[in-house]
Motif scaffolding. Structure first.
Motif, mmCIF file in Angstrom:
data_model
loop_
_atom_site.group_PDB
_atom_site.id
_atom_site.type_symbol
_atom_site.label_atom_id
_atom_site.label_comp_id
_atom_site.label_asym_id
_atom_site.label_seq_id
_atom_site.Cartn_x
_atom_site.Cartn_y
_atom_site.Cartn_z
ATOM 1 N N LEU A 120 0.836 -1.197 0.000
ATOM 2 C CA LEU A 120 0.000 0.000 0.000
ATOM 3 C C LEU A 120 0.875 1.253 0.000
ATOM 4 N N ALA A 121 1.952 1.228 0.767
ATOM 5 C CA ALA A 121 2.863 2.378 0.814
ATOM 6 C C ALA A 121 3.473 2.650 -0.560
ATOM 7 N N GLN A 122 3.814 1.596 -1.292
ATOM 8 C CA GLN A 122 4.370 1.774 -2.634
ATOM 9 C C GLN A 122 3.330 2.349 -3.588
ATOM 10 N N ILE A 123 2.089 1.924 -3.446
ATOM 11 C CA ILE A 123 1.020 2.470 -4.289
ATOM 12 C C ILE A 123 0.828 3.954 -3.998
ATOM 13 N N VAL A 124 0.823 4.306 -2.731
ATOM 14 C CA VAL A 124 0.674 5.710 -2.340
ATOM 15 C C VAL A 124 1.823 6.536 -2.903
ATOM 16 N N GLU A 125 3.038 6.046 -2.813
ATOM 17 C CA GLU A 125 4.200 6.752 -3.361
ATOM 18 C C GLU A 125 4.078 6.915 -4.866
ATOM 19 N N ILE A 180 2.980 10.326 -9.630
ATOM 20 C CA ILE A 180 2.197 10.595 -10.834
ATOM 21 C C ILE A 180 1.514 11.957 -10.763
ATOM 22 N N LEU A 181 0.912 12.249 -9.615
ATOM 23 C CA LEU A 181 0.161 13.497 -9.495
ATOM 24 C C LEU A 181 1.049 14.723 -9.380
ATOM 25 N N SER A 182 2.315 14.544 -9.029
ATOM 26 C CA SER A 182 3.219 15.681 -8.937
ATOM 27 C C SER A 182 3.790 16.066 -10.298
ATOM 28 N N ASN A 183 3.614 15.216 -11.281
ATOM 29 C CA ASN A 183 4.132 15.523 -12.637
ATOM 30 C C ASN A 183 3.133 16.266 -13.460
#
Length: 93
Positions: A80-85, A90-93
């Motif tokens: 889950l932590a990897q998915i959140v990261e 993605i959203l920061s790009n």
């Protein structure tokens, strides 16, 4: 992020304008890909599509990415932590 659940590929096309990020199982993505991509272009919105699966078939991952998905995640291979990261990235790009 707002979460929207859809029951079928067609519903994902209808609600795409409500998404910030779209997670789809491979079957939904492969069935509705053309409609999803054309709807995204028609609405002039940027909606990253991530395909998530329980299956780690390389050909599905390659197919999904060649058809416009930005990532293909095998649920058993990521925490889950990897998915959140990955979402943050993605959203920061």
């Amino acid at each position: 992020l707002r979460t929207i659940f859809v029951d079928n590929p067609e519903e994902s096309c209808e609600k795409i304008s409500d998404f910030t990020l779209c997670f789809l199982p491979p079957s939904y993505f492969f069935q509705a890909r053309e409609r999803l991509i054309s709807k995204i272009k028609e609405l002039k919105i940027a909606v990253p599509i991530i395909v998530t699966s329980n299956l780690s078939q390389a050909q599905d991952a390659q197919k999904a990415q060649s058809l416009g998905a930005i990532d293909y995640l095998v649920k058993s291979d990521v925490s889950l932590a990897q998915i959140v990261e990955r979402i943050k990235e993605i959203l920061s790009n």
